[in-house]
Design a protein around this motif. Structure first.
Motif, PDB file in Angstrom:
ATOM      1  N   ALA A 113      -8.064  -2.093 -61.966  1.00  0.00           N
ATOM      2  CA  ALA A 113      -9.371  -2.743 -62.079  1.00  0.00           C
ATOM      3  C   ALA A 113     -10.158  -2.093 -63.216  1.00  0.00           C
ATOM      4  CB  ALA A 113     -10.141  -2.601 -60.767  1.00  0.00           C
ATOM      5  N   ASP A 114     -10.882  -2.936 -63.955  1.00  0.00           N
ATOM      6  CA  ASP A 114     -11.718  -2.408 -65.026  1.00  0.00           C
ATOM      7  C   ASP A 114     -13.134  -2.166 -64.487  1.00  0.00           C
ATOM      8  OD1 ASP A 114     -12.508  -4.994 -64.683  1.00  0.00           O
ATOM      9  OD2 ASP A 114     -12.385  -5.559 -66.792  1.00  0.00           O
ATOM     10  N   VAL A 115     -14.013  -1.692 -65.359  1.00  0.00           N
ATOM     11  CA  VAL A 115     -15.380  -1.324 -64.970  1.00  0.00           C
ATOM     12  C   VAL A 115     -16.146  -2.523 -64.422  1.00  0.00           C
ATOM     13  CG1 VAL A 115     -17.561  -0.386 -65.820  1.00  0.00           C
ATOM     14  CG2 VAL A 115     -15.418   0.525 -66.674  1.00  0.00           C
ATOM     15  N   THR A 116     -16.015  -3.690 -65.047  1.00  0.00           N
ATOM     16  CA  THR A 116     -16.773  -4.860 -64.596  1.00  0.00           C
ATOM     17  C   THR A 116     -16.363  -5.286 -63.186  1.00  0.00           C
ATOM     18  OG1 THR A 116     -15.211  -6.318 -65.739  1.00  0.00           O
ATOM     19  CG2 THR A 116     -17.217  -5.743 -66.912  1.00  0.00           C
ATOM     20  N   LYS A 117     -15.083  -5.191 -62.884  1.00  0.00           N
ATOM     21  CA  LYS A 117     -14.612  -5.558 -61.546  1.00  0.00           C
ATOM     22  C   LYS A 117     -15.133  -4.562 -60.499  1.00  0.00           C
ATOM     23  CE  LYS A 117     -10.447  -7.023 -59.117  1.00  0.00           C
ATOM     24  NZ  LYS A 117      -9.004  -7.224 -59.227  1.00  0.00           N
ATOM     25  N   ILE A 118     -15.123  -3.286 -60.829  1.00  0.00           N
ATOM     26  CA  ILE A 118     -15.624  -2.263 -59.904  1.00  0.00           C
ATOM     27  C   ILE A 118     -17.121  -2.458 -59.669  1.00  0.00           C
ATOM     28  CG2 ILE A 118     -16.038   0.228 -59.627  1.00  0.00           C
ATOM     29  CD1 ILE A 118     -13.345   0.606 -61.155  1.00  0.00           C
ATOM     30  N   GLU A 119     -17.871  -2.738 -60.736  1.00  0.00           N
ATOM     31  CA  GLU A 119     -19.316  -2.961 -60.588  1.00  0.00           C
ATOM     32  C   GLU A 119     -19.600  -4.238 -59.803  1.00  0.00           C
ATOM     33  OE1 GLU A 119     -20.730  -2.682 -64.606  1.00  0.00           O
ATOM     34  OE2 GLU A 119     -20.888  -0.489 -64.499  1.00  0.00           O
ATOM     35  N   ALA A 120     -18.752  -5.244 -59.948  1.00  0.00           N
ATOM     36  CA  ALA A 120     -18.921  -6.476 -59.168  1.00  0.00           C
ATOM     37  C   ALA A 120     -18.714  -6.200 -57.679  1.00  0.00           C
ATOM     38  CB  ALA A 120     -17.943  -7.545 -59.654  1.00  0.00           C
ATOM     39  N   PHE A 121     -17.725  -5.385 -57.344  1.00  0.00           N
ATOM     40  CA  PHE A 121     -17.502  -5.019 -55.943  1.00  0.00           C
ATOM     41  C   PHE A 121     -18.666  -4.182 -55.407  1.00  0.00           C
ATOM     42  CE2 PHE A 121     -13.209  -6.542 -56.274  1.00  0.00           C
ATOM     43  CZ  PHE A 121     -12.826  -6.788 -54.963  1.00  0.00           C
ATOM     44  N   ALA A 122     -19.266  -3.371 -56.270  1.00  0.00           N
ATOM     45  CA  ALA A 122     -20.390  -2.530 -55.848  1.00  0.00           C
ATOM     46  C   ALA A 122     -21.607  -3.370 -55.466  1.00  0.00           C
ATOM     47  CB  ALA A 122     -20.754  -1.544 -56.953  1.00  0.00           C
ATOM     48  N   LYS A 123     -21.718  -4.559 -56.027  1.00  0.00           N
ATOM     49  CA  LYS A 123     -22.867  -5.431 -55.737  1.00  0.00           C
ATOM     50  C   LYS A 123     -22.694  -6.209 -54.437  1.00  0.00           C
ATOM     51  CE  LYS A 123     -24.031  -5.916 -60.583  1.00  0.00           C
ATOM     52  NZ  LYS A 123     -23.995  -6.789 -61.739  1.00  0.00           N
ATOM     53  N   LEU A 124     -21.481  -6.245 -53.888  1.00  0.00           N
ATOM     54  CA  LEU A 124     -21.234  -6.968 -52.639  1.00  0.00           C
ATOM     55  C   LEU A 124     -21.885  -6.237 -51.466  1.00  0.00           C
ATOM     56  CD1 LEU A 124     -17.448  -7.828 -53.052  1.00  0.00           C
ATOM     57  CD2 LEU A 124     -19.379  -9.392 -53.247  1.00  0.00           C
ATOM     58  N   PRO A 125     -22.263  -6.966 -50.433  1.00  0.00           N
ATOM     59  CA  PRO A 125     -22.801  -6.286 -49.247  1.00  0.00           C
ATOM     60  C   PRO A 125     -21.711  -5.470 -48.563  1.00  0.00           C
ATOM     61  CG  PRO A 125     -22.674  -8.658 -48.886  1.00  0.00           C
ATOM     62  CD  PRO A 125     -22.287  -8.414 -50.302  1.00  0.00           C
ATOM     63  N   GLY A 126     -22.117  -4.385 -47.932  1.00  0.00           N
ATOM     64  CA  GLY A 126     -21.178  -3.503 -47.238  1.00  0.00           C
ATOM     65  C   GLY A 126     -20.682  -4.105 -45.939  1.00  0.00           C
ATOM     66  N   ARG A 127     -19.780  -3.397 -45.296  1.00  0.00           N
ATOM     67  CA  ARG A 127     -19.158  -3.877 -44.059  1.00  0.00           C
ATOM     68  C   ARG A 127     -20.201  -4.142 -42.978  1.00  0.00           C
ATOM     69  NH1 ARG A 127     -16.783  -2.054 -39.249  1.00  0.00           N
ATOM     70  NH2 ARG A 127     -14.825  -3.082 -38.759  1.00  0.00           N
ATOM     71  N   GLU A 128     -21.139  -3.205 -42.792  1.00  0.00           N
ATOM     72  CA  GLU A 128     -22.156  -3.356 -41.755  1.00  0.00           C
ATOM     73  C   GLU A 128     -23.049  -4.571 -42.029  1.00  0.00           C
ATOM     74  OE1 GLU A 128     -21.644  -0.364 -43.355  1.00  0.00           O
ATOM     75  OE2 GLU A 128     -20.434   0.488 -41.738  1.00  0.00           O
ATOM     76  N   GLU A 129     -23.414  -4.744 -43.299  1.00  0.00           N
ATOM     77  CA  GLU A 129     -24.239  -5.900 -43.664  1.00  0.00           C
ATOM     78  C   GLU A 129     -23.490  -7.209 -43.404  1.00  0.00           C
ATOM     79  OE1 GLU A 129     -26.421  -5.300 -47.563  1.00  0.00           O
ATOM     80  OE2 GLU A 129     -25.087  -3.549 -47.515  1.00  0.00           O
ATOM     81  N   LEU A 130     -22.220  -7.245 -43.752  1.00  0.00           N
ATOM     82  CA  LEU A 130     -21.425  -8.449 -43.524  1.00  0.00           C
ATOM     83  C   LEU A 130     -21.282  -8.752 -42.040  1.00  0.00           C
ATOM     84  CD1 LEU A 130     -18.613  -8.003 -46.197  1.00  0.00           C
ATOM     85  CD2 LEU A 130     -20.438  -9.700 -46.204  1.00  0.00           C
ATOM     86  N   LEU A 131     -21.091  -7.713 -41.226  1.00  0.00           N
ATOM     87  CA  LEU A 131     -21.004  -7.925 -39.783  1.00  0.00           C
ATOM     88  C   LEU A 131     -22.326  -8.452 -39.227  1.00  0.00           C
ATOM     89  CD1 LEU A 131     -18.921  -4.817 -38.647  1.00  0.00           C
ATOM     90  CD2 LEU A 131     -18.190  -7.205 -38.698  1.00  0.00           C
ATOM     91  N   GLY A 132     -23.445  -7.947 -39.739  1.00  0.00           N
ATOM     92  CA  GLY A 132     -24.758  -8.446 -39.322  1.00  0.00           C
ATOM     93  C   GLY A 132     -24.948  -9.910 -39.690  1.00  0.00           C
ATOM     94  N   MET A 133     -24.516 -10.273 -40.897  1.00  0.00           N
ATOM     95  CA  MET A 133     -24.619 -11.664 -41.327  1.00  0.00           C
ATOM     96  C   MET A 133     -23.748 -12.568 -40.451  1.00  0.00           C
ATOM     97  SD  MET A 133     -24.556 -10.879 -45.436  1.00  0.00           S
ATOM     98  CE  MET A 133     -24.276 -12.530 -45.972  1.00  0.00           C
ATOM     99  N   LEU A 134     -22.564 -12.090 -40.106  1.00  0.00           N
ATOM    100  CA  LEU A 134     -21.661 -12.854 -39.262  1.00  0.00           C
ATOM    101  C   LEU A 134     -22.251 -13.045 -37.861  1.00  0.00           C
ATOM    102  CD1 LEU A 134     -18.880 -14.189 -38.950  1.00  0.00           C
ATOM    103  CD2 LEU A 134     -17.990 -11.959 -38.265  1.00  0.00           C
ATOM    104  N   ALA A 135     -22.823 -11.991 -37.319  1.00  0.00           N
ATOM    105  CA  ALA A 135     -23.442 -12.084 -35.988  1.00  0.00           C
ATOM    106  C   ALA A 135     -24.612 -13.062 -36.004  1.00  0.00           C
ATOM    107  CB  ALA A 135     -23.897 -10.705 -35.530  1.00  0.00           C
TER     108      ALA A 135
END
Length: 160
Positions: A113-135
């Motif tokens: 992975a290059d820098v742009t891909k890593i930074e794109a993943f960094a902008k995604l919500p974390g596991r806890e946030e995703l679980l909250g959204m799912l709930a």
């Protein structure tokens, strides 16, 4: 470093890299020990490992873990975790607060992975946030039904 110690480090890193989903490679040249301790504390809080490793040892360990395709040179610090987003977020957040800390490349799900891909993943919500959204999504129909029933009850009371 003795040959036996090098082999031990390679074995430990190979095991760690093989059992992880994300490895982020960063340049730390010019950072003080206290600044690196801030990075290590942030990583420890999220079950993420941080280590400065000689390039030759890291390259051998990565190849043994079936990760190749990234050229490793200069001074490097390695950040790895089972959670791709956590590793990317820790590196990106620390890079924002420290000009001397630079993300170079990495491996996400064993793929280069290059820098742009890593930074794109960094902008995604974390596991806890995703679980909250799912709930919240799962609870929406029940909440809407409860609001509708309550409105119907109020309407019936007003009519009576």
């Amino acid at each position: 470093m003795l040959k036996s110690k090098k082999a031990e480090v390679i074995n430990e890193l190979t095991t760690s890299f093989a059992n992880t989903t994300a490895v982020v490679i960063c340049d730390y040249k010019g950072l003080t020990v206290s600044e690196l301790e801030v990075l290590r504390k942030a990583a420890r809080a999220k079950d993420t490992s941080v280590q400065v490793v000689k390039n030759t040892l890291a390259t051998i360990a990565l190849n043994n873990a079936e990760m190749s395709g990234v050229d490793i040179k200069d001074t490097n610090i390695f950040i790895w975790s089972d959670d791709v987003i956590n590793a990317a977020k820790i590196a990106a957040d620390f890079a924002k607060s420290n000009d001397k800390f630079v993300i170079k490349a990495g491996y996400l799900d064993k793929e280069p992975a290059d820098v742009t891909k890593i930074e794109a993943f960094a902008k995604l919500p974390g596991r806890e946030e995703l679980l909250g959204m799912l709930a919240a999504t799962w609870m929406a129909p029940i909440t809407n039904m409860a609001v509708g029933i309550d409105a119907l009850r109020k309407k019936k009371e007003e009519e009576a």
